[in-house]
Design a protein around this motif. Structure first.
Motif, PDB file in Angstrom:
ATOM      1  N   ARG A 106       0.727  -1.403  -0.066  1.00 45.76           N
ATOM      2  CA  ARG A 106       0.281  -0.004  -0.082  1.00 45.76           C
ATOM      3  C   ARG A 106       0.793   1.291  -0.066  1.00 45.76           C
ATOM      4  O   ARG A 106       0.582   2.278  -0.722  1.00 45.76           O
ATOM      5  N   THR A 107       2.178   1.268   0.693  1.00 39.63           N
ATOM      6  CA  THR A 107       2.856   2.380   1.101  1.00 39.63           C
ATOM      7  C   THR A 107       4.386   1.894   1.282  1.00 39.63           C
ATOM      8  O   THR A 107       4.508   1.256   1.847  1.00 39.63           O
ATOM      9  N   LEU A 108       5.103   2.762   0.546  1.00 40.26           N
ATOM     10  CA  LEU A 108       6.465   2.888   0.867  1.00 40.26           C
ATOM     11  C   LEU A 108       6.752   3.993   1.756  1.00 40.26           C
ATOM     12  O   LEU A 108       6.267   5.203   1.565  1.00 40.26           O
ATOM     13  N   LEU A 109       7.572   3.740   2.751  1.00 41.54           N
ATOM     14  CA  LEU A 109       8.085   4.599   3.849  1.00 41.54           C
ATOM     15  C   LEU A 109       9.646   4.890   3.528  1.00 41.54           C
ATOM     16  O   LEU A 109      10.215   3.883   3.380  1.00 41.54           O
ATOM     17  N   LEU A 110      10.040   6.107   3.581  1.00 37.33           N
ATOM     18  CA  LEU A 110      11.628   6.211   3.155  1.00 37.33           C
ATOM     19  C   LEU A 110      12.013   7.554   3.900  1.00 37.33           C
ATOM     20  O   LEU A 110      11.127   8.618   4.129  1.00 37.33           O
ATOM     21  N   LYS A 111      13.014   7.446   4.539  1.00 37.64           N
ATOM     22  CA  LYS A 111      13.621   8.663   5.192  1.00 37.64           C
ATOM     23  C   LYS A 111      15.104   8.794   4.435  1.00 37.64           C
ATOM     24  O   LYS A 111      15.906   7.779   4.668  1.00 37.64           O
ATOM     25  N   THR A 112      15.443   9.971   3.804  1.00 39.71           N
ATOM     26  CA  THR A 112      16.584  10.202   3.086  1.00 39.71           C
ATOM     27  C   THR A 112      17.211  11.409   3.569  1.00 39.71           C
ATOM     28  O   THR A 112      16.671  12.261   4.053  1.00 39.71           O
ATOM     29  N   GLY A 113      18.428  11.657   2.856  1.00 39.74           N
ATOM     30  CA  GLY A 113      19.128  12.990   3.339  1.00 39.74           C
ATOM     31  C   GLY A 113      20.428  12.829   3.947  1.00 39.74           C
ATOM     32  O   GLY A 113      21.018  11.649   4.129  1.00 39.74           O
ATOM     33  N   PRO A 114      21.046  13.637   4.691  1.00 34.92           N
ATOM     34  CA  PRO A 114      20.573  15.068   4.599  1.00 34.92           C
ATOM     35  C   PRO A 114      21.026  15.975   3.300  1.00 34.92           C
ATOM     36  O   PRO A 114      21.708  15.634   2.686  1.00 34.92           O
ATOM     37  N   GLY A 115      20.339  17.222   3.276  1.00 36.85           N
ATOM     38  CA  GLY A 115      21.108  18.063   2.267  1.00 36.85           C
ATOM     39  C   GLY A 115      21.218  17.495   0.763  1.00 36.85           C
ATOM     40  O   GLY A 115      20.227  17.090   0.331  1.00 36.85           O
ATOM     41  N   ASP A 116      22.182  17.776   0.415  1.00 37.70           N
ATOM     42  CA  ASP A 116      22.374  17.173  -1.247  1.00 37.70           C
ATOM     43  C   ASP A 116      22.709  15.895  -1.248  1.00 37.70           C
ATOM     44  O   ASP A 116      22.638  15.317  -2.412  1.00 37.70           O
ATOM     45  N   GLN A 117      22.575  15.036  -0.177  1.00 32.26           N
ATOM     46  CA  GLN A 117      22.560  13.546  -0.217  1.00 32.26           C
ATOM     47  C   GLN A 117      21.329  12.972  -0.299  1.00 32.26           C
ATOM     48  O   GLN A 117      21.023  11.701  -0.249  1.00 32.26           O
ATOM     49  N   MET A 118      20.259  13.802  -0.111  1.00 28.88           N
ATOM     50  CA  MET A 118      18.915  13.500  -0.276  1.00 28.88           C
ATOM     51  C   MET A 118      18.603  13.031  -1.795  1.00 28.88           C
ATOM     52  O   MET A 118      18.724  13.599  -2.559  1.00 28.88           O
ATOM     53  N   ALA A 119      17.885  11.775  -1.844  1.00 27.66           N
ATOM     54  CA  ALA A 119      17.259  11.375  -2.781  1.00 27.66           C
ATOM     55  C   ALA A 119      16.465  12.091  -3.501  1.00 27.66           C
ATOM     56  O   ALA A 119      15.814  12.883  -2.918  1.00 27.66           O
TER      57      ALA A 119
ATOM     58  N   PHE B  99       8.544   8.080  -8.032  1.00 31.55           N
ATOM     59  CA  PHE B  99       8.041   9.176  -7.207  1.00 31.55           C
ATOM     60  C   PHE B  99       9.258  10.046  -7.283  1.00 31.55           C
ATOM     61  O   PHE B  99      10.224   9.995  -7.625  1.00 31.55           O
ATOM     62  N   GLU B 100       8.666  11.317  -7.018  1.00 29.25           N
ATOM     63  CA  GLU B 100       9.716  12.463  -6.699  1.00 29.25           C
ATOM     64  C   GLU B 100       9.791  12.715  -5.029  1.00 29.25           C
ATOM     65  O   GLU B 100       8.720  12.714  -4.482  1.00 29.25           O
ATOM     66  N   VAL B 101      10.999  12.844  -4.766  1.00 25.92           N
ATOM     67  CA  VAL B 101      11.064  12.946  -3.175  1.00 25.92           C
ATOM     68  C   VAL B 101      11.215  14.581  -2.747  1.00 25.92           C
ATOM     69  O   VAL B 101      12.010  15.342  -3.290  1.00 25.92           O
ATOM     70  N   PRO B 102      10.343  14.820  -1.544  1.00 28.13           N
ATOM     71  CA  PRO B 102      10.190  16.219  -1.232  1.00 28.13           C
ATOM     72  C   PRO B 102      11.516  16.563  -0.544  1.00 28.13           C
ATOM     73  O   PRO B 102      12.042  15.505   0.126  1.00 28.13           O
ATOM     74  N   VAL B 103      11.702  17.640  -0.139  1.00 30.91           N
ATOM     75  CA  VAL B 103      12.887  18.221   0.778  1.00 30.91           C
ATOM     76  C   VAL B 103      12.183  17.944   2.063  1.00 30.91           C
ATOM     77  O   VAL B 103      11.540  18.849   2.489  1.00 30.91           O
ATOM     78  N   SER B 104      12.452  16.870   2.784  1.00 27.68           N
ATOM     79  CA  SER B 104      12.053  16.831   4.230  1.00 27.68           C
ATOM     80  C   SER B 104      13.302  15.867   5.035  1.00 27.68           C
ATOM     81  O   SER B 104      13.676  14.867   4.441  1.00 27.68           O
ATOM     82  N   SER B 105      13.283  16.020   6.254  1.00 29.30           N
ATOM     83  CA  SER B 105      13.939  15.132   7.241  1.00 29.30           C
ATOM     84  C   SER B 105      13.133  14.097   7.711  1.00 29.30           C
ATOM     85  O   SER B 105      13.709  13.419   8.561  1.00 29.30           O
ATOM     86  N   ASP B 106      11.865  14.101   7.579  1.00 25.63           N
ATOM     87  CA  ASP B 106      10.965  13.106   8.159  1.00 25.63           C
ATOM     88  C   ASP B 106      11.056  11.865   7.547  1.00 25.63           C
ATOM     89  O   ASP B 106      11.396  11.683   6.230  1.00 25.63           O
ATOM     90  N   VAL B 107      10.092  11.037   7.752  1.00 25.14           N
ATOM     91  CA  VAL B 107       9.846   9.713   7.043  1.00 25.14           C
ATOM     92  C   VAL B 107       8.822  10.116   6.006  1.00 25.14           C
ATOM     93  O   VAL B 107       7.571  10.554   6.540  1.00 25.14           O
ATOM     94  N   CYS B 108       9.068  10.007   4.834  1.00 31.85           N
ATOM     95  CA  CYS B 108       7.954  10.240   4.028  1.00 31.85           C
ATOM     96  C   CYS B 108       7.077   8.908   3.323  1.00 31.85           C
ATOM     97  O   CYS B 108       7.739   8.043   3.439  1.00 31.85           O
ATOM     98  N   GLU B 109       5.768   9.412   3.092  1.00 34.49           N
ATOM     99  CA  GLU B 109       5.079   8.301   2.717  1.00 34.49           C
ATOM    100  C   GLU B 109       4.643   8.255   1.009  1.00 34.49           C
ATOM    101  O   GLU B 109       4.468   9.512   0.726  1.00 34.49           O
ATOM    102  N   TYR B 110       4.898   7.066   0.398  1.00 34.42           N
ATOM    103  CA  TYR B 110       4.645   7.142  -1.002  1.00 34.42           C
ATOM    104  C   TYR B 110       3.563   5.943  -1.348  1.00 34.42           C
ATOM    105  O   TYR B 110       3.868   4.971  -1.433  1.00 34.42           O
TER     106      TYR B 110
END
Length: 209
Positions: A86-99, A125-136
């Motif tokens: 149903r959903t992918l959860l992803l936390k990536t980053g920080p800064g320029d190292q973010m997907a 998916f396009e990844v938003p600039v965020s330090s939180d766990v994002c849902e896709y």
């Protein structure tokens, strides 16, 4: 190809949780059903399983997965059963190292970088600039009978390497049905179908003279 856009992230706000507290996570968290010892990461400096974390460690940034020779990463995630994702959860980053983008491939357990360049992803998916766990949220019809899912990160925000802190999944798990063993019994032996026993000349009479 159309992209799925996300302007913000939500880590758990609208999910039903178990009664034991928030650290348990959503009831449809698929963490227990991931075959963690067989998670594979390509072009990575650590095992892929390092970012397959339980719910209460989803915001942890001590343990992470970083790409090696360039910004691209592939993570192959097998499941112990059949999964309706149903959903992918992803936390990536920080800064320029973010997907910057994430490509998902359903049931592609041997996908490598060459395959990823030539094969259309099941969803992108396009990844938003965020330090939180994002849902896709994924298109359920395309991820309805999964034995594995492969994540390809083709680019980041400009750094030499990409960092991933957490990968998780929400969905429904069922035990995989094994193929039943089919045994064919011969109701009556047909001698024409069997080789003759040497020395009998095909005569199976046991009448004694």
């Amino acid at each position: 190809m159309p992209h799925d856009h996300h302007d913000d992230c939500c880590s758990h706000g609208h999910h039903d949780h178990n009664q034991d507290g928030d650290d348990v996570g959503p009831n449809d968290n698929l963490f227990p059903y991931i075959d963690r010892p067989n998670v594979v990461a390509l072009n990575a400096t650590a095992p892929g399983s390092s970012v397959i974390k339980p719910w209460h460690e989803r915001r942890d940034e001590v343990v992470f997965l970083e790409s090696d020779t360039d910004e691209q990463l592939i993570i192959r995630v097998p499941f112990n059963g059949s999964v309706k994702l149903r959903t992918l959860l992803l936390k990536t980053g920080p800064g320029d190292q973010m997907a910057e983008k994430v490509f998902l491939y359903a049931n592609a357990p041997s996908l490598d970088f060459t395959d990823a360049q030539d094969r259309t992803p099941t969803q992108e998916f396009e990844v938003p600039v965020s330090s939180d766990v994002c849902e896709y949220p994924v298109k359920a019809a395309k991820f309805s009978s999964l034995s594995s899912v492969t994540i390809f990160i083709p680019s980041n925000r400009g750094a030499d390497t990409t960092k991933i802190f957490y990968i998780g999944f929400l969905g429904h798990w069922t035990q995989r049905k094994e193929n039943p063993m089919i045994t064919v019994y011969e109701a009556q032996a047909n001698l024409a179908d069997h080789e003759k026993i040497q020395g009998t000349d095909g005569n199976f009479s046991t009448t004694q003279s």
